[in-house]
Design a protein around this motif. Structure first.
Motif, PDB file in Angstrom:
ATOM      1  N   LEU A   1     -11.325  -4.866   1.069  1.00  0.00           N
ATOM      2  CA  LEU A   1     -10.769  -3.628   0.880  1.00  0.00           C
ATOM      3  C   LEU A   1     -10.884  -3.582  -0.640  1.00  0.00           C
ATOM      4  O   LEU A   1     -11.167  -2.537  -1.306  1.00  0.00           O
TER       5      LEU A   1
ATOM      6  N   SER B   1      -9.819   2.650   8.813  1.00  0.00           N
ATOM      7  CA  SER B   1      -9.928   1.242   8.292  1.00  0.00           C
ATOM      8  C   SER B   1     -10.380   0.253   9.599  1.00  0.00           C
ATOM      9  O   SER B   1     -10.083   0.640  10.521  1.00  0.00           O
TER      10      SER B   1
ATOM     11  N   TYR C   1      -7.587  -7.004   3.760  1.00  0.00           N
ATOM     12  CA  TYR C   1      -7.008  -6.067   2.806  1.00  0.00           C
ATOM     13  C   TYR C   1      -7.033  -6.524   1.401  1.00  0.00           C
ATOM     14  O   TYR C   1      -7.483  -5.977   0.254  1.00  0.00           O
TER      15      TYR C   1
ATOM     16  N   LEU D   1      -6.812   0.881  -2.331  1.00  0.00           N
ATOM     17  CA  LEU D   1      -6.246   2.022  -1.717  1.00  0.00           C
ATOM     18  C   LEU D   1      -6.858   3.187  -2.355  1.00  0.00           C
ATOM     19  O   LEU D   1      -6.919   4.308  -1.419  1.00  0.00           O
TER      20      LEU D   1
ATOM     21  N   SER E   1       0.816  -1.278   0.003  1.00  0.00           N
ATOM     22  CA  SER E   1      -0.124   0.070   0.202  1.00  0.00           C
ATOM     23  C   SER E   1       1.006   1.394   0.017  1.00  0.00           C
ATOM     24  O   SER E   1       0.449   2.105  -0.757  1.00  0.00           O
TER      25      SER E   1
ATOM     26  N   SER F   1      -9.633   4.361  -0.283  1.00  0.00           N
ATOM     27  CA  SER F   1      -9.094   4.558   1.248  1.00  0.00           C
ATOM     28  C   SER F   1      -8.338   6.000   1.259  1.00  0.00           C
ATOM     29  O   SER F   1      -8.616   6.972   2.220  1.00  0.00           O
TER      30      SER F   1
ATOM     31  N   LEU G   1      -4.436   3.014   7.195  1.00  0.00           N
ATOM     32  CA  LEU G   1      -4.842   1.611   7.133  1.00  0.00           C
ATOM     33  C   LEU G   1      -4.710   0.853   8.462  1.00  0.00           C
ATOM     34  O   LEU G   1      -5.033  -0.423   8.474  1.00  0.00           O
TER      35      LEU G   1
END
Length: 290
Positions: free
Chosen positions: A256, A242, A252, A262, A133, A265, A205
């Motif tokens: 997600l 998160s 993840y 990402l 990430s 996010s 995260l």
């Protein structure tokens, strides 16, 4: 497995060996650019470090996290406490649960055998997904690629590989050729601001603290002035938005990724920064009226 014994001393040096071997092959063949493919903990930073080390043209791609495991209704005592979803961390939790008498030996064995839902790296916010990430947020991996699962289903063949992962590979190749065409070198991308973006993603995260030592090592390779104080400064202003394992409830590489990965996010971080009163209204959406 080697924690607490001599084997653990080889873990961090393995990162530098990965970086050195990639550098050796790239420089030895005098290549024009490179794509590196990382997996678990130390290979992730090890695959990016040689790119800025020589200010090379390159991108990195994460092999992908694994799918969550499941108890399939076979562990009622475990499910009463933890639910049916399993992850790599479940094996450690199960050992503790067995030690205090919460589950029996049969449930311990079942959890250990089924906690990994497919091939791939850890699909939760352990070191591998954390670094993936960060790389995406820095601009050294393509948008959306860090959360793509390695596999779509259990199995070891190409037919089980997640279809988006194939597209991630194609996109990375196209991006590399564009970088070569424009002569955009890695240190032009890996600026102080890019590192700050990556650290922001880590905090938002709830990523692994191992990222601190790896990001600092990357900053040395990129010749960027970055210190632990920068982590503290960025952490003070970054909200945790998160609910991802191991500190939360979701994967993840599965949950997600399913809602946009990402980029979603980071959009959430920007929205929270513009209006601190915004809150998550549930586990998978963002609304202004909450």
């Amino acid at each position: 497995m080697t924690m607490g014994c001599e084997g653990m001393k080889y873990s961090l040096p393995s990162r530098d060996m990965v970086a050195n071997m990639i550098e050796l092959m790239h420089e030895g063949y005098r290549a024009d650019a490179l794509i590196t493919l990382g997996g678990c903990d130390k290979t992730q930073p090890g695959c990016l470090m040689p790119i800025p080390r020589g200010n090379n043209i390159g991108v990195t791609l994460y092999g992908g996290g694994r799918q969550p495991g499941t108890t399939n209704g076979q562990c009622p005592k475990w499910e009463e406490q933890f639910g049916p979803a399993l992850s790599a961390g479940s094996a450690f939790e199960a050992q503790g649960a067995y030690s205090n008498g919460t589950i029996d030996i049969e449930e311990l064995e079942y959890v250990e055998k089924h906690c990994l839902g497919s091939l791939g790296s850890c699909g939760e916010m352990f070191t591998a997904s954390t670094m993936a990430s960060i790389f995406e947020a820095m601009g050294m991996a393509l948008p959306g690629t860090s959360s793509t699962p390695a596999m779509a289903a259990p199995g070891t063949g190409l037919q089980e590989v997640h279809p988006t992962k194939f597209e991630d590979c194609r996109r990375s190749v196209r991006a590399l050729f564009e970088l070569m065409r424009t002569k955009l070198h890695s240190r032009t991308v890996m600026t102080k601001e890019a590192f700050e973006n990556g650290i922001t993603a880590m905090y938002a995260l709830g990523g692994s603290t191992n990222a601190v030592l790896h990001v600092l090592a990357l900053a040395v390779e990129a010749e960027v002035d970055l210190t632990v104080d920068d982590f503290n400064r960025i952490g003070d202003r970054t909200p945790l938005i998160s609910n991802l394992k191991p500190h939360g409830s979701y994967s993840y590489a599965k949950h997600l990724h399913d809602i946009g990965g990402l980029p979603v996010s980071m959009l959430g971080v920007r929205m929270r920064a513009s209006n601190p009163r915004r809150r998550w209204c549930c586990d998978s959406c963002w609304r202004a009226d909450c």
